[in-house]
Design an enzyme around this catalytic site. Sequence first.
Site, short mmCIF file in Angstrom:
data_model
loop_
_atom_site.label_atom_id
_atom_site.label_comp_id
_atom_site.label_asym_id
_atom_site.label_seq_id
_atom_site.Cartn_x
_atom_site.Cartn_y
_atom_site.Cartn_z
N GLU A 165 0.73 -1.00 0.06
CA GLU A 165 0.14 0.13 -0.16
C GLU A 165 0.66 1.36 -0.06
OE1 GLU A 165 -3.37 2.21 2.36
OE2 GLU A 165 -2.68 0.45 3.14
N LYS A 184 -2.26 -1.99 -3.13
CA LYS A 184 -3.37 -1.18 -2.63
C LYS A 184 -3.10 0.22 -2.71
CE LYS A 184 -6.32 -0.14 1.36
NZ LYS A 184 -6.80 -0.50 3.00
#
Length: 341
Positions: free
Chosen positions: A178, A220
Amino acid sequence: MNLTELNRIATAMVVSGKGILAADESSGTIKKRFDAIGVESTESSRRDYREMLFRSRDAMSRYISGVILYDETIWQNAADGTPLVKLIEDSGAIPGIKVDEGTQALPMCPGETVTVGLDKLADRLKTYYERGARFAKWRAVIDIGTGIPSMTAIRVNAHALARYAALCQAAQIVPIVEPEVLMDGDHDIDRCYEVTSRVLNKTFQELRVQRIALEGMVLKPNMAISGKKCAKQASVEEVAEKTIRLLKACVPAAVPGIAFLSGGQSDEEATAHLNAMHKLGPLPWGLTFSYGRALQAAPQKAWSGKAENVTAGQNAFSHRARMNGLASKGEWQSSLEQKAA
């Protein structure tokens, strides 16, 4: 490392029609959200709230593929003694765990941070796996402002993400990678596009250096979107078109899927943007959601800490989960929101 099994889990996390519930708020973050609804944040109130979500059978079984947990939550049991991890598993979703330990100021780089938590991570991953976690999450934070982000901040955060991913795969845990470019500033969508491109390119370069099997991870990222304070907010169509163009340029097709963070977007904005991207298919990877606030704001408000409101909270959660499940197939319409209202 069993790559076949890692790929099976990563693919299940981004299956069409389902997405990931980010229920990994730190104690400080969830306290702010509980303060907003007039609920005291205690270990038991946090447990009760998350148990309410995980027992939402309709939402969990039909629209949620996995749940990211906070360290406190993964060890908690429901009021009847059932481990919360088992509630998630019984619904057909996959338990996961946030493993980073937040950010620290980056030396020599004013206003920038680096995510920490690699020390002893290998040992922690073993215990999380034994508890039932099959994926993990590590968030790098990149801010846009005057003179930032620096190449230093991008590089050290990408390097840490890649080292984390390698430790995960060695522990037979799928890493959610992420790298979040924040939408807090007054920058326009093109500036977000340019910075996110640099961040993703450096991240995948570092992942290759660390020998990450791309087939056994999930990305992500943020969307390409205007900063919150930008005078000109990009349309839903522009966000979708530029985000897909960006991802096609930066994300290898070997990655099984991309699960967007909501990053401060409103509930409906996050849903509309995801839906519009699916109108631009076919896409080389699964494309879905990994939302926290955009899935939880409505159920938190409906619940408000009262036992008699559990059903109302679950209904609100089911609605948001269904809306995003439809969006992850390109089947959402704004009229569906109005009907529910």
